[in-house]
Design a protein around this motif. Structure first.
Motif, PDB file in Angstrom:
ATOM      1  N   ARG A 101       0.816  -1.208   0.000  1.00 44.32           N
ATOM      2  CA  ARG A 101       0.000   0.000   0.000  1.00 44.32           C
ATOM      3  C   ARG A 101       0.854   1.265   0.000  1.00 44.32           C
ATOM      4  N   LEU A 102       2.146   1.120   0.382  1.00 40.96           N
ATOM      5  CA  LEU A 102       3.036   2.274   0.400  1.00 40.96           C
ATOM      6  C   LEU A 102       3.312   2.812  -0.998  1.00 40.96           C
ATOM      7  N   VAL A 103       3.118   1.977  -2.026  1.00 38.52           N
ATOM      8  CA  VAL A 103       3.372   2.421  -3.388  1.00 38.52           C
ATOM      9  C   VAL A 103       2.350   3.482  -3.771  1.00 38.52           C
ATOM     10  N   GLU A 104       2.824   4.664  -4.145  1.00 40.37           N
ATOM     11  CA  GLU A 104       1.928   5.774  -4.437  1.00 40.37           C
ATOM     12  C   GLU A 104       1.284   5.629  -5.812  1.00 40.37           C
ATOM     13  N   VAL A 108      -2.269   5.078 -11.808  1.00 39.27           N
ATOM     14  CA  VAL A 108      -1.609   3.786 -11.723  1.00 39.27           C
ATOM     15  C   VAL A 108      -0.742   3.744 -10.470  1.00 39.27           C
ATOM     16  N   LYS A 109      -0.379   2.538 -10.065  1.00 42.57           N
ATOM     17  CA  LYS A 109       0.678   2.342  -9.074  1.00 42.57           C
ATOM     18  C   LYS A 109       2.000   2.407  -9.825  1.00 42.57           C
ATOM     19  N   LEU A 110       2.939   3.195  -9.310  1.00 41.72           N
ATOM     20  CA  LEU A 110       4.195   3.402 -10.041  1.00 41.72           C
ATOM     21  C   LEU A 110       5.385   3.234  -9.113  1.00 41.72           C
ATOM     22  N   ILE A 111       6.288   2.338  -9.471  1.00 44.02           N
ATOM     23  CA  ILE A 111       7.564   2.165  -8.774  1.00 44.02           C
ATOM     24  C   ILE A 111       8.666   2.557  -9.742  1.00 44.02           C
ATOM     25  N   GLY A 141      -2.125  -1.294 -12.651  1.00 43.98           N
ATOM     26  CA  GLY A 141      -3.443  -0.703 -12.496  1.00 43.98           C
ATOM     27  C   GLY A 141      -4.521  -1.653 -12.962  1.00 43.98           C
ATOM     28  N   THR A 142      -5.663  -1.107 -13.335  1.00 43.48           N
ATOM     29  CA  THR A 142      -6.792  -1.919 -13.780  1.00 43.48           C
ATOM     30  C   THR A 142      -7.347  -1.363 -15.081  1.00 43.48           C
ATOM     31  N   LEU A 143      -7.577  -2.230 -16.022  1.00 39.79           N
ATOM     32  CA  LEU A 143      -8.229  -1.891 -17.288  1.00 39.79           C
ATOM     33  C   LEU A 143      -9.362  -2.879 -17.506  1.00 39.79           C
TER      34      LEU A 143
END
Length: 365
Positions: free
Chosen positions: A306-309, A319-322, A332-334
């Motif tokens: 959950r820490l991923v911004e 999106v979640k981005l690392i 993410g979700t599509l």
């Protein structure tokens, strides 16, 4: 087809979550009297070195800066910390790698398609079947021979440069440099030094674009090219120890089993490099390579912390981005399908790929 999977498995290793701080100054540069070997010839020998047996101690170091990821402590530490490995290799399907720590060791034995892991701290042995499909990074993948072959296997003749010989593990060895031509690759160059006769890689260093030192390094501290004794690569459990089924489920294998849709033959113009039909695949060419997964959204949420911004992207979605200097990941979700793309490519390239998919079918189907 299995050979294609092995050739591109370097991408999964570098990614880490679907996915080495410089090493101590044990490599000394001075004239060594090593016969010159053209880069293309040395690359040919490296690619053909899988049958060469070896054993020795290896140091790996990483600065990928990956976040803590649930259930993937060993994999993340392998790519983001200093690791000490001990290895015996009789052949591609007969080897052992010990990952050493202050509290014990985590050993892995391969025999045919069977993999046995031994955790000395828990005194627990587990057996899995190596299906030949993609897998999360293993200590064996970070050994110089395996890592070197995978990276050299991705290079074209135009990307090869000569390197001065160095001394590794007491041996004078020639080297080559790979300079990826693709601008969207995050890799600036890869340096590989290998034993001249067999082509066995003894040291590998990977530097990101804009970097001043390698982010990934792996090298032998000592090495023997003799075939190891069979007992060294055979797991013999102590009294009272039984081999059990794995108690931890591999998220990558979960994705392969639970994929809601099969992945296509290409995405955003990048061809598929792994067998068709599965929900996890490698796409690309050369050093422009991404690992893609189509998974149930709940599985995606359980793997990514959950820490991923979240990040609002130019093409409209969050999106979640690392981001790291060498590896980038977008998820993410599509159309109610969770997706994850990761690889040694720029965030802009990930944006291009995902936006292309979103503008098309709206999912990875």
């Amino acid at each position: 087809m299995a050979a294609v999977v092995r050739r591109w498995r370097w991408a999964v290793v570098v990614v880490g979550v679907l996915m080495l701080s410089s090493l101590p100054a044990v490599v000394r540069h001075w004239p060594l009297g090593v016969a010159s070997i053209a880069p293309d010839e040395l690359a040919r020998r490296i690619r053909a070195s899988a049958a060469q047996p070896f054993s020795g101690n290896v140091a790996t170091v990483g600065r990928l800066g990956l976040p803590d990821i649930p259930r993937l402590d060993n994999e993340v530490s392998l790519l983001g910390e200093t690791s000490r490995l001990r290895t015996w290799y009789a052949g591609p399907t007969s080897w052992r790698v010990d990952m050493l720590s202050l509290t014990g060791e985590h050993d892995m034995y391969a025999s045919g398609n069977s993999i046995v892991t031994w955790d000395s701290a828990d005194r627990r042995a587990e057996r899995t079947v190596d299906s030949g499909q993609l897998h999360l990074p293993r200590p064996a993948d970070m050994l110089p021979p395996q890592l070197g072959r995978m990276l050299v296997g991705a290079a074209t003749p135009q990307e090869l440069r000569p390197l001065e010989p160095v001394r590794v593990a007491g041996r004078a060895v020639p080297g080559l440099r790979i300079v990826p031509v693709a601008e969207v690759s995050t890799i600036d160059h890869v340096d590989v030094w290998a034993e001249a006769g067999s082509g066995l890689p003894l040291r590998v260093a990977v530097t990101a674009r804009g970097g001043t030192f390698p982010l990934v390094e792996s090298q032998f501290l000592d090495v023997s090219l003799a075939r190891p004794d069979p007992s060294s690569v055979t797991f013999s459990p102590a009294a009272g120890v039984s081999i059990q089924r794995p108690r931890r489920s591999d998220p990558l294998q979960q994705a392969l089993r639970r994929a809601p849709v099969p992945l296509p033959d290409q995405i955003a113009g990048l061809p598929r490099l792994t067998p068709p039909g599965a929900g996890v695949a490698v796409y690309g060419r050369g050093f422009v390579v991404v690992v893609a997964a189509a998974v149930p959204p709940d599985l995606l949420n359980s793997v990514l912390p959950r820490l991923v911004e979240t990040s609002k992207r130019p093409w409209g979605a969050e999106v979640k981005l690392i981001q790291t200097p060498m590896v980038n990941l977008m998820a993410g979700t599509l159309a109610d399908v969770g997706y994850l793309l990761a690889g040694p490519v720029t965030v802009a390239e990930l944006d291009r790929i995902v936006s292309s998919v979103a503008a098309g079918a709206g999912a990875f189907a």
